[in-house]
Design a protein around this motif. Structure first.
Motif, mmCIF file in Angstrom:
data_model
loop_
_atom_site.group_PDB
_atom_site.id
_atom_site.type_symbol
_atom_site.label_atom_id
_atom_site.label_comp_id
_atom_site.label_asym_id
_atom_site.label_seq_id
_atom_site.Cartn_x
_atom_site.Cartn_y
_atom_site.Cartn_z
ATOM 1 N N LEU A 33 25.519 26.336 -65.012
ATOM 2 C CA LEU A 33 25.789 24.955 -64.718
ATOM 3 C C LEU A 33 27.046 24.685 -64.077
ATOM 4 N N SER A 37 24.231 22.046 -58.837
ATOM 5 C CA SER A 37 24.382 20.727 -58.256
ATOM 6 C C SER A 37 23.002 20.040 -58.520
ATOM 7 N N TYR A 38 21.920 20.906 -58.595
ATOM 8 C CA TYR A 38 20.577 20.356 -58.476
ATOM 9 C C TYR A 38 19.787 21.349 -59.538
ATOM 10 N N LEU A 39 18.958 20.742 -60.316
ATOM 11 C CA LEU A 39 18.254 21.806 -61.355
ATOM 12 C C LEU A 39 16.642 21.446 -61.366
ATOM 13 N N THR A 52 19.723 16.079 -60.196
ATOM 14 C CA THR A 52 21.000 16.693 -60.290
ATOM 15 C C THR A 52 21.529 16.790 -61.580
ATOM 16 N N ILE A 53 22.462 17.571 -61.764
ATOM 17 C CA ILE A 53 22.944 17.727 -62.932
ATOM 18 C C ILE A 53 23.669 16.544 -63.538
ATOM 19 N N GLN A 54 24.248 15.486 -62.640
ATOM 20 C CA GLN A 54 24.588 14.394 -63.457
ATOM 21 C C GLN A 54 23.392 13.356 -63.858
ATOM 22 N N GLN A 57 22.613 14.758 -67.460
ATOM 23 C CA GLN A 57 23.740 14.234 -68.185
ATOM 24 C C GLN A 57 23.614 12.642 -68.558
ATOM 25 N N LEU A 62 20.780 17.265 -70.505
ATOM 26 C CA LEU A 62 21.392 18.436 -70.499
ATOM 27 C C LEU A 62 21.571 19.206 -71.522
#
Length: 165
Positions: A33, A37-39, A52-54, A57, A62
């Motif tokens: 993690l 930046s992208y999952l 995106t990780i954001q 979240q 997440l």
């Protein structure tokens, strides 16, 4: 685990990764993690969710993803196809519970087929490599054997000449 952490810290987050796109496939989401930046979450070839990780979240997903990393997977869908002895042995996963701080983590117990190797397994290898490469390999093996026999005969003749036989 130390090697994985070293790779993430020095290869995925270091100067090697600067201005590069890296595609990493892993079951250890929490380890990667900080560098991601992208999952994209996949399950048996199907995209379940991506972003995106954001984004994860903001949606509160997440934590759910990280917690799901320790769960046992469900049984895969049945697929029709050729069966060999490796397909018959089913992977078993058990929780690892020791005092090294890995409580709840999963490990895969290696399964080992016993008995003889089936002829269709050999045929699978032969077809995968191609008949031409196998023919060339056998021809090369016969040539090497002929050279070895020739050297042994030559040595025997030389010894018999020098010893007077």
């Amino acid at each position: 685990m130390h090697v994985a952490q070293h790779l993430v810290n020095h290869c995925l987050s270091g100067s090697l990764a600067h201005d590069r796109t890296i595609v990493l496939v892993t079951h250890h989401i929490s380890l990667c993690l900080p560098a991601a930046s992208y999952l994209v979450e996949l399950s048996y070839g199907t995209i379940i969710r991506k972003g995106t990780i954001q984004d994860f979240q903001d949606l509160g997903q997440l934590t759910e993803l990280v917690e799901a990393e320790n769960e046992l997977p469900e049984d895969p869908p049945l697929v029709e196809g050729p069966e060999n002895e490796a397909d018959v042995v089913k992977d078993v996963q058990q929780p690892l519970d020791d005092n090294r701080g890995t409580k709840g983590k999963l490990i895969e117990i290696e399964a080992r087929a016993e008995g003889r190797v089936l002829s269709r397994t050999y045929m699978t290898y032969i077809r995968a490599a191609g008949i031409v490469s196998w023919g060339f390999t056998i021809l090369l093996m016969l040539l090497i054997r002929a050279i070895n026999i020739g050297n042994q005969v030559n040595l025997y003749i030389d010894l018999s000449v020098y010893s007077g036989y």
